[in-house]
Design an enzyme around this catalytic site. Structure first.
Site, short mmCIF file in Angstrom:
data_model
loop_
_atom_site.label_atom_id
_atom_site.label_comp_id
_atom_site.label_asym_id
_atom_site.label_seq_id
_atom_site.Cartn_x
_atom_site.Cartn_y
_atom_site.Cartn_z
N LYS A 67 39.60 51.57 79.36
CA LYS A 67 41.07 51.75 79.81
C LYS A 67 41.75 50.39 79.98
O LYS A 67 41.06 49.68 80.64
CB LYS A 67 41.01 52.63 81.13
CG LYS A 67 42.44 53.12 81.76
CD LYS A 67 42.22 53.78 83.00
CE LYS A 67 43.62 54.21 83.49
NZ LYS A 67 43.71 54.99 84.75
N ARG A 89 40.27 57.27 92.52
CA ARG A 89 40.05 58.76 91.95
C ARG A 89 39.21 58.59 91.05
O ARG A 89 38.44 59.90 90.98
CB ARG A 89 41.60 59.18 91.43
CG ARG A 89 41.63 60.49 90.91
CD ARG A 89 42.98 60.83 90.02
NE ARG A 89 42.74 59.79 89.08
CZ ARG A 89 43.82 59.66 88.20
NH1 ARG A 89 44.95 60.24 88.22
NH2 ARG A 89 43.82 58.72 87.00
N CYS A 103 55.38 54.87 78.90
CA CYS A 103 53.90 55.00 78.78
C CYS A 103 53.69 56.12 77.61
O CYS A 103 53.90 55.74 76.70
CB CYS A 103 53.39 55.45 80.21
SG CYS A 103 51.51 55.04 79.92
N HIS A 154 53.98 50.46 83.42
CA HIS A 154 54.74 51.13 84.54
C HIS A 154 55.27 50.43 85.42
O HIS A 154 54.77 50.07 86.76
CB HIS A 154 53.64 52.12 85.14
CG HIS A 154 52.92 53.30 84.44
ND1 HIS A 154 53.57 54.44 84.30
CD2 HIS A 154 51.78 53.29 83.65
CE1 HIS A 154 53.07 55.34 83.66
NE2 HIS A 154 51.94 54.75 83.13
N SER A 193 48.21 51.41 82.73
CA SER A 193 47.24 52.34 82.98
C SER A 193 47.06 53.14 81.74
O SER A 193 47.78 54.16 81.86
CB SER A 193 47.48 53.19 84.23
OG SER A 193 46.53 54.09 84.73
N GLU A 208 57.52 50.84 87.36
CA GLU A 208 58.04 51.77 88.38
C GLU A 208 57.15 51.92 89.29
O GLU A 208 57.44 52.62 90.51
CB GLU A 208 58.65 53.06 87.85
CG GLU A 208 57.53 54.09 87.50
CD GLU A 208 57.02 53.89 86.19
OE1 GLU A 208 55.97 54.81 85.99
OE2 GLU A 208 56.77 52.84 85.31
#
Length: 315
Positions: free
Chosen positions: A163, A259, A142, A245, A192, A247
């Site tokens: 985003k 969030r 990232c 990502h 992200s 992971e």
């Protein structure tokens, strides 16, 4: 074979509950095996969560690995207890005389800043240069992927109006690369990020004006018509730059969405993530198998098969 981890690392007990075989340093010391040495520079705010995510993927291989966590001297994390950092992490200054078979450098929540504005930019570029000669193969994830491409190859990042958030189909450009062994023709990757790297900028690196550079050119080995470039390879696998990502755990995007919901005007519901695209439903995990494959292939073909037995011979 298990991973060799620092005694009392929280991830050990978390992963044992998932039937993942890990061992602490005390038990591993009794085995007469030369483990692969893996360094992880963890720049993510929630250190313990990221530790667990990465160790989960590294454990899916028959090779024994010794994992060492690196921290920056020029930055103090705000979301992880200082006791945890002191117990399990070492400063780069204390590790730079050592060699490692593999290294992972994570993303960081600083992508909207210009690279040179990041408070630890000087230190992290020193780590990039060190990894170039002291690590057999490095995964940049990232923001770290963007930072590495910028530092080594002058590839800029570009802001996005919204985003890039969700799960997106990725297409390997050549399935014959060992990193894609066992992959299907399409795989899913969580994204992200608020910025992107562009194909044309990477292709410019391989143009005539860069032919005199000491470092090899770049290869885009996976991309997406919706989320753009996803994996770039350099130096025949000595470096991989991954924009997403793989992971991530199943609920990571869900936590990020809840969030930020109502607090940012550039964040929408993550695409292709919730069952029936309803955030009241559970996330639908579609990337786990390929995530395990990619990390296993990286460890096998680009670390284990390439690293010298005498680790001091890494150049």
């Amino acid at each position: 074979m298990p991973l060799r981890l620092p005694d009392r690392l929280p991830a050990i007990e978390l992963l044992k509950k998932e039937n993942i075989f890990v061992m602490d340093s005390s038990r591993a010391a009794a085995q007469d095996i030369r483990p692969l040495r893996i360094a992880i520079l963890n720049l993510m705010p929630l250190k313990i969560t990221t530790e667990t995510d990465l160790i989960r993927l590294l454990s899916n291989t028959p090779l024994q690995m010794e994992v060492n966590f690196m921290k920056l001297k020029s930055h103090t994390p705000k979301n992880t207890p200082i006791e945890h950092m002191m117990m399990f992490y070492r400063d780069f200054e204390d590790m730079k005389k050592e060699n490692y078979d593999g290294m992972i450098i994570t993303g960081a929540p600083v992508e909207t800043l210009d690279f040179e504005e990041v408070e630890y930019w000087d230190e992290i570029t020193s780590i990039f240069e060190w990894a170039h000669t002291h690590v057999t193969s490095t995964l940049y994830i990232c923001w770290a992927a963007q930072a590495g491409l910028y530092h080594f190859y002058d590839v800029p990042k570009h802001p996005l109006s919204r985003k890039m958030f969700g799960i997106f189909k990725q297409y390997p450009t050549d399935c014959h690369f060992p990193i894609f062994r066992g992959f299907d023709d399409v795989f899913q990757m969580p994204q992200s990020r608020h910025t992107e790297i562009r194909r044309e900028d990477i292709e410019n690196v391989n143009s005539a004006k860069y032919e005199t550079r000491k470092r090899d050119g770049l290869r885009i080995i996976s991309d997406s018509p919706e989320s753009g470039v996803s994996i770039v390879m350099a130096r025949n696998g000595r470096e991989f730059f991954i924009t997403g990502h793989l992971e991530y755990a199943s609920d990571t995007l869900d936590k990020e969405y809840k969030r930020d919901f109502g607090k940012r005007d550039d964040v929408e519901m993550p695409k292709n993530y919730y069952l029936n695209d309803n955030p009241e439903n559970r996330p639908l995990v579609t990337w786990r198998a390929h995530a395990n494959l990619l990390f296993s292939n990286w460890i096998n073909y680009y670390v284990y098969q390439e690293t010298p037995y005498d680790i001091s011979n890494i150049k």
